[in-house]
Write an enzyme that holds these catalytic residues in place. Structure first.
Site, short mmCIF file in Angstrom:
data_model
loop_
_atom_site.label_atom_id
_atom_site.label_comp_id
_atom_site.label_asym_id
_atom_site.label_seq_id
_atom_site.Cartn_x
_atom_site.Cartn_y
_atom_site.Cartn_z
N LYS A 120 0.63 -1.06 -0.16
CA LYS A 120 -0.19 0.03 0.24
C LYS A 120 0.45 1.09 -0.15
O LYS A 120 2.11 0.94 0.62
CB LYS A 120 -0.54 0.40 0.95
N GLY A 152 -1.60 5.98 12.50
CA GLY A 152 -1.73 6.07 11.68
C GLY A 152 -2.43 4.52 10.85
O GLY A 152 -3.65 5.02 10.33
N CYS A 153 -1.75 3.62 10.68
CA CYS A 153 -1.71 2.53 9.82
C CYS A 153 -2.91 1.87 10.19
O CYS A 153 -4.38 1.55 9.40
CB CYS A 153 -0.83 2.01 8.90
N VAL A 154 -2.52 2.14 11.18
CA VAL A 154 -3.79 1.25 12.04
C VAL A 154 -4.94 1.60 12.14
O VAL A 154 -6.39 1.05 11.57
CB VAL A 154 -3.52 0.31 14.37
N SER A 157 -7.13 2.01 8.59
CA SER A 157 -7.52 0.70 8.08
C SER A 157 -8.72 0.61 8.95
O SER A 157 -9.64 -0.29 8.22
CB SER A 157 -6.10 -1.01 8.21
#
Length: 213
Positions: A120, A152-154, A157
């Protein structure tokens, strides 16, 4: 002067209802790479809370034993960052770190050849990837989330999982961020508005139970 009770305020406002588990979970391991955990990396988490790699490993081992699907993500872009868009204007140095050996998976936490690894360019594992289609095509209704970073990404998502119609179960102690304060604030917010933040023990119990028809 009495202190403000944030939890009570949120509860009274109607936030934080339980989503509950579905019948067919998948484990999504977010960006567990050397960049966040190896000494010398510019992205090493300076104030880790607990043993995030160790807890992720427990989840992965349980999922493999019970046949629960595992999907990994990695943050990667072309060395020119041409495919990184506006996001990489904000995080130029971290983006470059992921292009080095620090972007590799941890030595003791590796995907197996039969497990999907999604590349990603943005924070969310769903944005610009095939993740939603993959989960839907296999009848998966619950996404167990672990990894980094929580804010951030956690978080991105998790929000997208909910918006795509999946039940996000965030294993709080299996996620990590740069300070305990950032970690606590983001877990609180996700649990209030978009996910159920669950314990490692609860997640392991559900994974070991496998899929129910």
């Amino acid at each position: 002067m009495s202190s403000f009770d944030v939890q009570k305020d949120y509860t009274n406002a109607g936030f934080g209802h339980r989503i509950g588990w579905g019948k067919r979970p998948a484990l999504v391991v977010i960006d567990m790479c050397k960049a966040y955990f190896l000494p010398g990396s510019p992205l090493t988490i300076p104030q880790p809370v607990g043993d995030v790699p160790g807890e992720c490993k427990q989840l992965v081992e349980a999922a493999r034993a019970s046949g629960v699907p595992i999907i990994w993500t990695r943050q990667i872009t072309h060395k020119s960052m041409y495919d990184g868009g506006i996001f990489y204007m904000k995080i130029k140095e971290p983006a470059q770190t992921f292009l080095t050996h620090y972007g590799e998976q941890l030595d003791d936490l590796q995907s197996s050849p039969d497990e999907i690894v999604i590349s990603k360019q943005y924070p969310s594992a769903f944005f610009g990837t095939s993740l939603s289609s993959t989960l839907t095509s296999h009848g998966i209704d619950t996404v167990i989330v672990c990894g980094v970073s929580t804010s951030g990404c956690v978080r991105a998502s998790t929000l997208d999982a909910m918006q795509h119609g999946f039940r996000p179960m965030v294993v709080g102690t299996a996620c990590g961020d740069r300070t305990p304060e950032i970690q606590k604030a983001n877990l609180f917010d996700m649990d209030s508005k978009m996910a159920d933040v669950v314990t490692l023990e609860e997640a392991l119990s559900k994974i070991k139970a496998g899929w129910s028809t």
